[in-house]
Design a protein around this motif. Structure first.
Motif, short mmCIF file in Angstrom:
data_model
loop_
_atom_site.label_atom_id
_atom_site.label_comp_id
_atom_site.label_asym_id
_atom_site.label_seq_id
_atom_site.Cartn_x
_atom_site.Cartn_y
_atom_site.Cartn_z
N MET A 1 36.87 62.52 -23.39
CA MET A 1 37.57 62.02 -24.56
C MET A 1 37.36 63.00 -25.71
N PRO A 2 38.46 63.44 -26.33
CA PRO A 2 38.30 64.37 -27.44
C PRO A 2 37.64 63.71 -28.64
N THR A 3 36.88 64.53 -29.38
CA THR A 3 36.20 64.00 -30.56
C THR A 3 37.16 64.01 -31.74
N LEU A 4 36.75 63.33 -32.79
CA LEU A 4 37.55 63.27 -34.00
C LEU A 4 37.45 64.58 -34.77
N ASP A 5 38.49 64.88 -35.52
CA ASP A 5 38.41 66.04 -36.41
C ASP A 5 38.20 65.56 -37.84
N GLY A 6 38.15 66.48 -38.77
CA GLY A 6 37.89 66.15 -40.16
C GLY A 6 38.93 65.22 -40.77
N THR A 7 40.19 65.41 -40.40
CA THR A 7 41.24 64.53 -40.94
C THR A 7 41.07 63.11 -40.44
N ASP A 8 40.77 62.97 -39.16
CA ASP A 8 40.50 61.63 -38.61
C ASP A 8 39.32 60.99 -39.33
N ALA A 9 38.27 61.76 -39.54
CA ALA A 9 37.08 61.23 -40.22
C ALA A 9 37.42 60.79 -41.64
N ARG A 10 38.22 61.58 -42.35
CA ARG A 10 38.62 61.21 -43.71
C ARG A 10 39.43 59.91 -43.71
N ILE A 11 40.32 59.75 -42.75
CA ILE A 11 41.12 58.53 -42.65
C ILE A 11 40.22 57.33 -42.38
N LEU A 12 39.29 57.47 -41.46
CA LEU A 12 38.39 56.36 -41.13
C LEU A 12 37.49 56.00 -42.31
N LEU A 13 36.99 57.00 -43.02
CA LEU A 13 36.17 56.72 -44.21
C LEU A 13 36.99 55.99 -45.27
N ALA A 14 38.24 56.40 -45.45
CA ALA A 14 39.11 55.73 -46.43
C ALA A 14 39.36 54.28 -46.01
N LEU A 15 39.53 54.05 -44.73
CA LEU A 15 39.71 52.68 -44.24
C LEU A 15 38.46 51.85 -44.46
N MET A 16 37.30 52.46 -44.29
CA MET A 16 36.05 51.73 -44.50
C MET A 16 35.89 51.34 -45.96
N GLN A 17 36.33 52.21 -46.87
CA GLN A 17 36.21 51.92 -48.29
C GLN A 17 37.16 50.80 -48.71
N ASP A 18 38.36 50.78 -48.14
CA ASP A 18 39.34 49.75 -48.48
C ASP A 18 40.22 49.49 -47.26
N PRO A 143 22.36 47.78 -41.21
CA PRO A 143 23.55 47.13 -40.68
C PRO A 143 24.39 48.11 -39.86
N PHE A 144 25.25 47.56 -39.02
CA PHE A 144 26.15 48.40 -38.24
C PHE A 144 26.90 49.32 -39.19
N ARG A 145 26.93 50.60 -38.85
CA ARG A 145 27.55 51.57 -39.74
C ARG A 145 28.07 52.76 -38.95
N MET A 146 29.11 53.36 -39.46
CA MET A 146 29.68 54.57 -38.88
C MET A 146 29.80 55.69 -39.91
N SER A 147 29.67 55.35 -41.19
CA SER A 147 29.90 56.36 -42.22
C SER A 147 29.00 57.59 -42.11
N PRO A 148 27.70 57.47 -41.76
CA PRO A 148 26.90 58.70 -41.64
C PRO A 148 27.44 59.65 -40.56
N LEU A 149 27.94 59.12 -39.48
CA LEU A 149 28.50 59.97 -38.42
C LEU A 149 29.80 60.63 -38.88
N LEU A 150 30.64 59.85 -39.57
CA LEU A 150 31.90 60.41 -40.06
C LEU A 150 31.65 61.47 -41.13
N LYS A 151 30.69 61.22 -42.01
CA LYS A 151 30.38 62.20 -43.05
C LYS A 151 29.81 63.48 -42.44
#
Length: 156
Positions: A1-18, A143-151
């Protein structure tokens, strides 16, 4: 499975914020086109990057303030049927197969100590369960978190 790139990470972080923001608002915030954000989100969904919404619902306000982790020792040949039996118990919110001393780690929610005793009894009554060990969740320290991995992905 391909990993996420920076754009994907930015989108996911934005979704996490709002998580309720529109695609247009996210595209504006990130400096991307609406079509790019929509296409990336569709690709992320296809790759199962999004968990079901119920992962974000707190059981406390539903009347289940007590959480516990139950280590379950099972007869291996009955594991498949046991998963179905555990899924039939509404207070079982997740279960994981493990390597190590216990075979399963089951997270349950309950209304209190007596209710937890009842739930543990239901698990013990499942065909294939040999014994259980229950540990109360006293406090959620991380708590469950993904932001450190995305950052970290963005720092590459």
């Amino acid at each position: 499975m391909p990993t996420l790139d920076g754009t994907d990470a930015r989108i996911l972080l934005a979704l996490m914020q709002d998580p309720r923001q529109t695609v247009v608002a996210m595209a504006t915030q990130l400096g991307l086109s609406r079509n790019t954000v929509q296409a990336r989100m569709a690709a992320l969904e296809k790759r199962h990057a999004f968990l079901p919404f119920d992962h974000r619902i707190n059981p406390g306000p539903l009347g289940y303030p007590l959480q516990a982790f139950i280590s379950v020792h099972v007869q291996q040949q009955k594991l498949g049927a046991l998963a179905t039996s555990l899924a039939a118990i509404p207070e079982v919110v997740e279960a994981h197969g493990l390597s190590g001393r216990a075979d399963l780690l089951v997270r349950v929610v309950s209304r209190g100590a007596e209710d937890l005793f009842r739930i543990n009894g239901k698990i013990l009554a499942c065909d294939g369960v040999e014994r259980t060990e229950t540990s109360l969740a006293m406090n959620e320290l991380v708590p469950f978190r993904m932001s450190p991995l995305l950052k970290r992905e963005l720092e590459k």
